[in-house]
Design a protein around this motif. Sequence first.
Motif, mmCIF file in Angstrom:
data_model
loop_
_atom_site.group_PDB
_atom_site.id
_atom_site.type_symbol
_atom_site.label_atom_id
_atom_site.label_comp_id
_atom_site.label_asym_id
_atom_site.label_seq_id
_atom_site.Cartn_x
_atom_site.Cartn_y
_atom_site.Cartn_z
ATOM 1 N N GLN A 78 3.063 12.572 -72.378
ATOM 2 C CA GLN A 78 1.905 13.001 -71.604
ATOM 3 C C GLN A 78 0.608 12.785 -72.381
ATOM 4 O O GLN A 78 -0.414 12.374 -71.810
ATOM 5 C CB GLN A 78 2.056 14.477 -71.224
ATOM 6 N N GLU A 79 0.652 13.072 -73.680
ATOM 7 C CA GLU A 79 -0.536 12.857 -74.504
ATOM 8 C C GLU A 79 -0.908 11.370 -74.552
ATOM 9 O O GLU A 79 -2.094 11.023 -74.567
ATOM 10 C CB GLU A 79 -0.298 13.414 -75.907
ATOM 11 N N ASP A 138 4.673 14.458 -65.288
ATOM 12 C CA ASP A 138 4.654 15.859 -64.860
ATOM 13 C C ASP A 138 5.987 16.218 -64.202
ATOM 14 O O ASP A 138 6.599 17.242 -64.497
ATOM 15 C CB ASP A 138 3.491 16.080 -63.899
ATOM 16 N N TYR A 139 6.458 15.342 -63.297
ATOM 17 C CA TYR A 139 7.758 15.544 -62.667
ATOM 18 C C TYR A 139 8.857 15.609 -63.723
ATOM 19 O O TYR A 139 9.735 16.484 -63.687
ATOM 20 C CB TYR A 139 8.063 14.393 -61.699
ATOM 21 N N GLU A 140 8.827 14.681 -64.667
ATOM 22 C CA GLU A 140 9.882 14.610 -65.675
ATOM 23 C C GLU A 140 9.900 15.850 -66.563
ATOM 24 O O GLU A 140 10.969 16.307 -66.988
ATOM 25 C CB GLU A 140 9.697 13.349 -66.521
ATOM 26 N N PHE A 141 8.716 16.407 -66.847
ATOM 27 C CA PHE A 141 8.647 17.623 -67.657
ATOM 28 C C PHE A 141 9.362 18.773 -66.973
ATOM 29 O O PHE A 141 10.166 19.487 -67.589
ATOM 30 C CB PHE A 141 7.178 17.983 -67.919
ATOM 31 N N HIS A 142 9.098 18.950 -65.682
ATOM 32 C CA HIS A 142 9.747 20.041 -64.957
ATOM 33 C C HIS A 142 11.244 19.771 -64.770
ATOM 34 O O HIS A 142 12.059 20.704 -64.751
ATOM 35 C CB HIS A 142 9.036 20.261 -63.619
ATOM 36 N N LYS A 143 11.598 18.511 -64.653
ATOM 37 C CA LYS A 143 13.025 18.157 -64.580
ATOM 38 C C LYS A 143 13.724 18.503 -65.892
ATOM 39 O O LYS A 143 14.860 19.007 -65.897
ATOM 40 C CB LYS A 143 13.166 16.667 -64.279
ATOM 41 N N THR A 144 13.061 18.264 -67.015
ATOM 42 C CA THR A 144 13.619 18.603 -68.321
ATOM 43 C C THR A 144 13.820 20.106 -68.453
ATOM 44 O O THR A 144 14.850 20.561 -68.968
ATOM 45 C CB THR A 144 12.686 18.091 -69.445
ATOM 46 N N LEU A 145 12.839 20.889 -67.992
ATOM 47 C CA LEU A 145 12.991 22.351 -68.038
ATOM 48 C C LEU A 145 14.202 22.795 -67.233
ATOM 49 O O LEU A 145 14.959 23.683 -67.665
ATOM 50 C CB LEU A 145 11.728 23.025 -67.500
ATOM 51 N N CYS A 146 14.416 22.191 -66.062
ATOM 52 C CA CYS A 146 15.572 22.544 -65.233
ATOM 53 C C CYS A 146 16.881 22.193 -65.938
ATOM 54 O O CYS A 146 17.861 22.941 -65.859
ATOM 55 C CB CYS A 146 15.497 21.833 -63.881
ATOM 56 N N ALA A 147 16.896 21.054 -66.619
ATOM 57 C CA ALA A 147 18.100 20.647 -67.343
ATOM 58 C C ALA A 147 18.396 21.619 -68.481
ATOM 59 O O ALA A 147 19.557 22.005 -68.697
ATOM 60 C CB ALA A 147 17.932 19.230 -67.884
ATOM 61 N N VAL A 163 -1.841 19.315 -69.713
ATOM 62 C CA VAL A 163 -0.890 19.068 -70.796
ATOM 63 C C VAL A 163 -0.927 20.212 -71.807
ATOM 64 O O VAL A 163 0.088 20.531 -72.442
ATOM 65 C CB VAL A 163 -1.133 17.700 -71.474
ATOM 66 N N ALA A 164 -2.082 20.851 -71.939
ATOM 67 C CA ALA A 164 -2.159 22.037 -72.810
ATOM 68 C C ALA A 164 -1.255 23.145 -72.258
ATOM 69 O O ALA A 164 -0.571 23.842 -73.023
ATOM 70 C CB ALA A 164 -3.600 22.525 -72.916
ATOM 71 N N ASP A 165 -1.256 23.310 -70.929
ATOM 72 C CA ASP A 165 -0.342 24.271 -70.299
ATOM 73 C C ASP A 165 1.103 23.896 -70.589
ATOM 74 O O ASP A 165 1.929 24.746 -70.954
ATOM 75 C CB ASP A 165 -0.538 24.291 -68.781
#
Length: 233
Positions: A120-121, A136-145, A181-183
């Motif tokens: 993201q950076e 952004d989608y991939e970040f939330h997908k990673t959290l779900c995994a 991205v800070a969030d």
Amino acid sequence: MAQATQLGERRTSVDEIFDHLHDEILSLRLRPGDKISEADIAAQFGVSRQPVRDAFSRLATLDLLLIRPQRATEVKRFSSRAIVKSRFVRAAVEQEVLRRAARQCDALGAAELDRAIAAQEQAIQDNDVDAFGRLDYEFHKTLCAIAKASFAFDVIMTEKSKVDRLCILSLSKGDRMPELVADHREMAEAVKSHDVEKAVETGMRHLSRLDDTIEQISVTNANYFERETLQDL
């Protein structure tokens, strides 16, 4: 829209037309209220009207097109009621995902989060809004995994897609990517350190970032929104 090459067999043409229009709508090259013609799209792709009709139907199912008999098909306007409902559902799911992720994050999950933030950076350095949206989608997908709740991403993806056009407008109004991205970084750190309360608090603040944008757009671009009565909300 750029001239597309003639397509082959029907299933492929439906998919190609769907993907093309989906991208045009989410990127706001086709804006809320814009009218589109079956005949024009069929001519553009060199196909009959039936695959266009099928692609339109799929987009209507996603609440992106409004198909009206004997009238022009148009890009669906934003619905305040649908936005409130979508964000309510997503917040409930995200909270549980963050709780589980914070409890269960291991070294492998932490490394995946670090890689996601680094990507993201890089998108910010490249000023690549489209890439940032995908990441952004991939970040939330990673959290779900990490939460061992991959099924939850299906819900998040469905609800997120309903407000993605607003997210694009948000990113286009000033330099919002660093804030987002800070969030993500703060959420990732909370999850990695197993701080459940901090993870949820940061996640809910992250989701609320869109509030001001929605309010501003509803005033400056009122024509992007459906006319709804108080009873509709």
